[in-house]
Design a protein around this motif. Structure first.
Motif, short mmCIF file in Angstrom:
data_model
loop_
_atom_site.label_atom_id
_atom_site.label_comp_id
_atom_site.label_asym_id
_atom_site.label_seq_id
_atom_site.Cartn_x
_atom_site.Cartn_y
_atom_site.Cartn_z
N ASP A 1 45.39 65.53 32.67
CA ASP A 1 46.43 65.26 31.67
C ASP A 1 46.96 63.83 31.76
OD1 ASP A 1 46.34 67.80 30.60
OD2 ASP A 1 47.85 68.59 31.98
N ALA A 2 46.60 63.12 32.83
CA ALA A 2 47.13 61.77 33.06
C ALA A 2 46.03 60.73 32.87
CB ALA A 2 47.72 61.66 34.46
N ALA A 3 46.45 59.50 32.69
CA ALA A 3 45.52 58.38 32.57
C ALA A 3 46.20 57.12 33.05
CB ALA A 3 45.05 58.22 31.12
N PHE A 4 45.50 56.33 33.83
CA PHE A 4 46.00 55.04 34.30
C PHE A 4 45.35 53.92 33.50
CE2 PHE A 4 47.35 57.60 37.78
CZ PHE A 4 48.39 56.92 38.40
N VAL A 5 46.17 53.02 33.00
CA VAL A 5 45.68 51.84 32.31
C VAL A 5 46.07 50.62 33.15
CG1 VAL A 5 45.85 50.41 30.23
CG2 VAL A 5 45.88 52.91 30.04
N VAL A 6 45.09 49.92 33.65
CA VAL A 6 45.34 48.71 34.45
C VAL A 6 45.42 47.52 33.50
CG1 VAL A 6 44.47 47.20 36.27
CG2 VAL A 6 44.14 49.68 36.44
N VAL A 7 46.47 46.73 33.64
CA VAL A 7 46.71 45.59 32.75
C VAL A 7 46.57 44.31 33.54
CG1 VAL A 7 48.29 44.55 31.10
CG2 VAL A 7 48.29 47.03 31.42
N SER A 8 45.87 43.35 32.96
CA SER A 8 45.62 42.08 33.64
C SER A 8 45.50 40.97 32.60
CB SER A 8 44.35 42.18 34.49
OG SER A 8 44.11 40.99 35.21
N SER A 9 45.01 39.84 33.04
CA SER A 9 44.69 38.73 32.14
C SER A 9 43.31 38.21 32.52
CB SER A 9 45.75 37.62 32.25
OG SER A 9 45.64 36.96 33.51
N GLY A 10 42.88 37.15 31.88
CA GLY A 10 41.56 36.61 32.17
C GLY A 10 41.56 35.55 33.26
N GLU A 11 42.66 35.43 34.00
CA GLU A 11 42.74 34.43 35.07
C GLU A 11 42.27 35.03 36.39
OE1 GLU A 11 43.29 31.29 34.32
OE2 GLU A 11 43.35 32.08 32.28
N PRO A 12 41.67 34.19 37.26
CA PRO A 12 41.05 34.70 38.49
C PRO A 12 41.99 35.52 39.38
CG PRO A 12 40.35 32.44 38.09
CD PRO A 12 41.40 32.74 37.07
N THR A 13 43.22 35.04 39.60
CA THR A 13 44.13 35.76 40.49
C THR A 13 44.45 37.15 39.94
OG1 THR A 13 45.12 33.71 41.28
CG2 THR A 13 46.39 35.74 41.60
N ALA A 14 44.78 37.21 38.66
CA ALA A 14 45.10 38.50 38.03
C ALA A 14 43.89 39.42 38.05
CB ALA A 14 45.59 38.28 36.60
N LEU A 15 42.72 38.89 37.85
CA LEU A 15 41.50 39.71 37.85
C LEU A 15 41.22 40.27 39.24
CD1 LEU A 15 39.23 37.53 35.55
CD2 LEU A 15 39.95 39.88 35.09
N ARG A 16 41.48 39.48 40.28
CA ARG A 16 41.29 39.99 41.64
C ARG A 16 42.22 41.18 41.91
NH1 ARG A 16 40.70 34.46 43.02
NH2 ARG A 16 42.91 34.30 43.57
N GLU A 17 43.46 41.07 41.46
CA GLU A 17 44.40 42.16 41.65
C GLU A 17 43.99 43.38 40.82
OE1 GLU A 17 48.13 40.41 40.71
OE2 GLU A 17 48.17 39.19 42.53
N ALA A 18 43.54 43.13 39.58
CA ALA A 18 43.09 44.24 38.73
C ALA A 18 41.90 44.95 39.37
CB ALA A 18 42.73 43.72 37.35
#
Length: 378
Positions: free
Chosen positions: A247-264
């Motif tokens: 019943d649940a769903a996780f949506v991971v949000v990021s940007s196209g920058e390297p640091t944010a992508l590593r965290e994503a």
């Protein structure tokens, strides 16, 4: 076709139409709050009774929905039928948790009036995330909503939203607690004697060491929780089970920058490790590819051609400026795509939605609808 190419062919239509709980998670500054609001608006526009819960102190969610402010009480978004919004109040939610787990109102009142509790109820590590899960479960238990969208706190420390219940229950059930609850070992007396025997410390006339009142509050706080730990633990397990369900769903949000992508990338991997249902990855503020005709034009005009145009009349200089903008846009797009391919290499995000950079900041329902066109294309 690569895994990422297949993920790009999907969108979040099914998630918005069918999932009961949608959790938006990710680091700060990547548009997570906006994404949560967009998904909630989309679900409500489909006729689903929806609420979006934010714990973002910037309060952008309220502004984007035309509300002056949000608080711990669901408020109707008049411009969107079927939609409510609220901002988590940690202190009030913690108070509600105490009321629920205490065996009588007097005990609950004693805990809530305790000075140590009043300090930690909004500051203890993990409290914000734990209370978000508590509020989520409360809203789920009412049966009032078809869809609950949760905007989690921005974090750089893995998925604190999942870790928080264990941290808080460990704190309440740890050695510190056991010391205060040990029979025949009154903590205030023990610590008081140690404090009084310390060098350079004097006692008051009444014989109580300095800070004894604080120690009393501390002892009373832990003693008040005796027998309540299991309630906290069981509740946390119920929430965890709910989040791991279909019943649940996780949506991971990021940007196209390297640091944010590593965290994503780490978030996606952690969700997989925990067995949590990943719906997909949203990359905000991505520079789109140039339309084919403009890309062909920019490719045909070289640097020497632009230099000659810059040396010409006003019209030619304007053309040179436009070509320069096209060239820079193409370069940024290429760089971001390299970042995405590198940062997500070998990862299956199931769904990968790239939301282009908007002409202006998203601050109203029109802007949320514009983003929704990218998240829900079907």
């Amino acid at each position: 076709m690569t895994t990422l190419d297949r993920a790009r062919e999907r969108d979040l239509t099914e998630v918005v139409a069918e999932r009961h709980i949608i959790v938006c998670t990710g680091s700060g500054g990547v548009g997570k709050t906006t994404t949560a609001a967009t998904l909630a608006v989309a679900a409500a526009r489909q006729g689903r009774r929806t609420i979006v819960v934010t714990i973002d102190p910037a309060r952008r969610l309220a502004q984007s929905m035309g509300l002056d402010a949000l608080d711990n009480t669901p408020r109707a978004v008049d411009a969107v039928p079927n939609l409510d919004a609220m901002m988590l109040d940690m202190k009030r939610t913690f108070d509600e948790v105490i009321d629920r787990h205490a065996d009588d109102p007097a005990r609950a009142a004693r805990i809530k009036s305790n000075r140590f509790y009043q300090q930690i109820s909004g500051q203890l590590a993990g409290t914000q995330e734990y209370m978000a899960m508590e509020k989520l479960f409360d809203l789920h238990s009412t049966g009032r909503y078809d869809c609950i969208v949760v905007d989690t706190p921005p974090t750089r420390n893995a998925l604190d939203f999942l870790d928080a219940p264990k941290r808080l229950t460990d704190f309440l059930d740890g050695k510190f607690l056991k010391m205060f609850l040990s029979p025949g070992l009154p903590a205030t007396k023990t610590i008081g004697r140690r404090a009084a025997s310390g060098p350079g410390l004097s006692t008051k006339a009444a014989g109580r060491p300095p800070g004894a009142g604080v120690l009393d509050d501390l002892a009373e706080f832990f003693q008040s929780f005796e027998g309540m730990y299991e309630g906290f633990k069981n509740r946390a397990q119920l929430v965890y089970k709910l989040l791991a369900s279909g019943d649940a769903a996780f949506v991971v949000v990021s940007s196209g920058e390297p640091t944010a992508l590593r965290e994503a990338r780490y978030f996606v991997q952690r969700l997989a490790k925990e067995g949590m249902p990943l719906a997909g990855l949203v990359l905000n503020r991505v520079t789109p590819a140039l339309p084919e005709d403009l890309a062909a034009l920019a490719a045909r005009v070289g640097e020497d051609d632009r230099e000659r145009l810059l040396a010409g009349d006003d019209e030619q200089r304007a053309v040179a400026g436009m070509l320069g903008l096209l060239d820079r846009s193409a370069q940024v797009h290429a760089r971001q795509q390299r970042n995405i391919e590198s940062g997500l290499h070998g990862l299956d995000p199931r769904t990968l939605v790239e939301v282009p950079e908007m002409p202006s900041d998203v601050h109203d329902l029109e802007g949320l609808d514009a983003i929704g066109e990218h998240l829900i294309r079907s």
